[in-house]
Design an enzyme around this catalytic site. Structure first.
Site, PDB file in Angstrom:
ATOM      1  N   GLU A   1       0.833  -1.195   0.000  1.00  0.00           N
ATOM      2  CA  GLU A   1       0.000   0.000   0.000  1.00  0.00           C
ATOM      3  C   GLU A   1       0.873   1.252   0.000  1.00  0.00           C
ATOM      4  O   GLU A   1       1.954   1.259   0.580  1.00  0.00           O
ATOM      5  CB  GLU A   1      -0.917  -0.019   1.231  1.00  0.00           C
ATOM      6  CG  GLU A   1      -1.931  -1.143   1.144  1.00  0.00           C
ATOM      7  CD  GLU A   1      -2.801  -1.312   2.381  1.00  0.00           C
ATOM      8  OE1 GLU A   1      -3.920  -1.822   2.224  1.00  0.00           O
ATOM      9  OE2 GLU A   1      -2.378  -0.964   3.488  1.00  0.00           O
TER      10      GLU A   1
ATOM     11  N   CYS B   1       3.585   8.599   0.795  1.00  0.00           N
ATOM     12  CA  CYS B   1       4.112   7.687   1.808  1.00  0.00           C
ATOM     13  C   CYS B   1       4.221   6.325   1.123  1.00  0.00           C
ATOM     14  O   CYS B   1       3.211   5.751   0.724  1.00  0.00           O
ATOM     15  CB  CYS B   1       3.146   7.648   2.993  1.00  0.00           C
ATOM     16  SG  CYS B   1       3.599   6.427   4.230  1.00  0.00           S
TER      17      CYS B   1
ATOM     18  N   CYS C   1       6.795  -6.934   6.882  1.00  0.00           N
ATOM     19  CA  CYS C   1       7.924  -6.356   7.608  1.00  0.00           C
ATOM     20  C   CYS C   1       8.550  -7.430   8.474  1.00  0.00           C
ATOM     21  O   CYS C   1       7.854  -8.285   9.011  1.00  0.00           O
ATOM     22  CB  CYS C   1       7.448  -5.191   8.482  1.00  0.00           C
ATOM     23  SG  CYS C   1       8.814  -4.230   9.193  1.00  0.00           S
TER      24      CYS C   1
ATOM     25  N   CYS D   1       7.299  -4.582  15.807  1.00  0.00           N
ATOM     26  CA  CYS D   1       6.744  -3.540  16.664  1.00  0.00           C
ATOM     27  C   CYS D   1       5.314  -3.931  17.055  1.00  0.00           C
ATOM     28  O   CYS D   1       4.473  -4.195  16.201  1.00  0.00           O
ATOM     29  CB  CYS D   1       6.741  -2.202  15.939  1.00  0.00           C
ATOM     30  SG  CYS D   1       8.370  -1.709  15.374  1.00  0.00           S
TER      31      CYS D   1
ATOM     32  N   CYS E   1       2.125  -1.966  15.564  1.00  0.00           N
ATOM     33  CA  CYS E   1       2.037  -1.699  14.121  1.00  0.00           C
ATOM     34  C   CYS E   1       1.350  -2.849  13.397  1.00  0.00           C
ATOM     35  O   CYS E   1       1.718  -4.017  13.574  1.00  0.00           O
ATOM     36  CB  CYS E   1       3.433  -1.469  13.555  1.00  0.00           C
ATOM     37  SG  CYS E   1       3.422  -1.152  11.782  1.00  0.00           S
TER      38      CYS E   1
ATOM     39  N   CYS F   1      -0.479   6.054   9.761  1.00  0.00           N
ATOM     40  CA  CYS F   1       0.739   5.382  10.227  1.00  0.00           C
ATOM     41  C   CYS F   1       0.400   4.097  10.964  1.00  0.00           C
ATOM     42  O   CYS F   1      -0.419   4.102  11.873  1.00  0.00           O
ATOM     43  CB  CYS F   1       1.481   6.234  11.256  1.00  0.00           C
ATOM     44  SG  CYS F   1       2.346   7.599  10.585  1.00  0.00           S
TER      45      CYS F   1
END
Ligand code: SAH
Length: 345
Positions: A93, A106, A113, A117, A120, A338
């Site tokens: 995305e 962005c 990933c 975290c 997230c 975010c």
């Protein structure tokens, strides 16, 4: 049959060599390069300054792997989220964030990933692969086109704050930025590009040694090891003292101020000692703090801290001469803010 090679993996010199080794002129390589990067050609047929025979020859040897914007969602605040399909059908995305005067892209650097975290959404998708330079570049071009179409202006800024950890895909991110900033690509100033990292000390030093010209943001979230490790477990390996040393090195080499991204959560980092630790951390190299609003990712484990706690951060940072901004989230209603990028749709 041999799989055809993605022509966009070739450098300009390699393209020139390809033509020479096929008995043609080297400058054909430049022409093709321009079609691929400046004009974002999706097929060899559109390369009208090449003969039909040359175009057929290219099509026999190569493919042009392009991304496809599968779905575009628009937020009530103007933010646009693209679901981008890659040549192997994986999806990432990217987000267009408009303000009155600017358009920021962005972009993602990995599918999923590898970091973990806890707050997230992207961390819940395991890392599937790194994006190639052209896949990063194409996200930027797609958003530039959308900006021209919907906001009648070109893209002005880029942040590597989409899916993935850009420094874990170091070479490809740097190659993409090279294309974005080169006159044969988009010709954007590197000063308008920010790479955001959760903080990989060795690679921050490498960026400094490579004399990169873009800006650096670090997702800090806590300047106390124990706390940071509890929400960003890789901090056990890449500790704050190593990070700090790398950041000092970065500043010495680049003279470029660091931005710390920081979310304040209730019961996690909303105490005075958390603020004091941050103030101390900011002293090591010129920096500013961006307090980001928390965007919930459904599990209720994390809660945005009270207004009072945020005010305490702002107060103390300002008292100590550290620039601080409080950033409101954009695109929350379409899961584009975010930490919310997780291919939900
Ligand atoms: N891996 C890189 C870039 C992607 S995240 C990095 O860690 O910097 C972009 C920013 O969003 C980071 O500062 C990250 O810590 C923050 N973030 C992640 N999840 C969030 C959430 N749920 N709410 C608000 N910010 C979040």
């Amino acid at each position: 049959m041999k799989a055809k090679k993605d022509i966009r993996a070739l450098t300009r010199d390699q393209l020139r060599e390809f033509f020479v080794s096929n008995g043609d002129k080297a400058f054909r390589g430049n022409q093709v390069y321009e079609w691929l990067w400046q004009k974002s050609a999706h097929s060899f047929d559109v390369m009208t300054n090449l003969s039909k025979a040359t175009r057929d020859m290219l099509a026999d040897n190569f493919v042009i792997n392009h991304i496809r914007v599968d779905q575009m969602q628009r937020s009530s605040d103007g933010t646009i989220k693209n679901a981008v399909r890659l040549h192997d059908d994986l999806i990432v995305e990217s987000v267009l964030i408009p303000t009155k005067t600017r358009t920021t892209a962005c972009v993602s650097s990995q599918v999923g990933c590898s970091l973990d975290c806890k707050f997230c959404a992207t961390a819940r998708l395991k890392r599937m692969r790194n994006l190639n330079p052209d896949e990063i570049y194409d996200q930027v071009v797609a958003i530039d086109n959308e900006s021209r179409l919907y906001f009648e202006r070109p893209l002005s800024n880029i942040v590597f704050m989409g899916m993935g950890e850009p420094l874990m895909n170091y070479n490809n991110v740097l190659k993409a930025i090279e294309k974005i900033t080169s006159p044969e690509g988009l010709g954007m100033s590197p000063k308008r590009i920010t790479v955001s990292t959760s903080g990989v000390p060795k690679l921050i030093k490498k960026m400094a040694d490579d004399a990169v010209k873009f800006k650096l943001a670090v997702s800090l979230h806590s300047a106390i090891d124990e706390t940071r490790t509890s929400i960003m477990p890789f901090n056990a390996t890449f500790t704050l003292s190593d990070l700090r040393e790398a950041l000092v090195y970065w500043y010495q080499k680049t003279n470029s101020r660091i931005t710390y991204e920081y979310v304040v959560w209730e019961g996690i980092n909303d105490k005075r000692e958390d603020v004091d630790a941050l103030v101390d951390f900011c002293r090591f190299a010129p920096s500013k703090v961006n307090l980001i609003e928390y965007n919930p990712i459904d599990d209720g484990q994390f809660k945005q801290a009270s207004k009072k706690a945020i005010e305490m951060y702002v107060d103390q940072l300002e008292k100590n001469g550290i620039t601080v901004t409080v950033r409101r989230s954009r695109g929350k209603d379409i899961d584009a803010a975010c930490g919310q990028l997780a291919n939900k749709s």
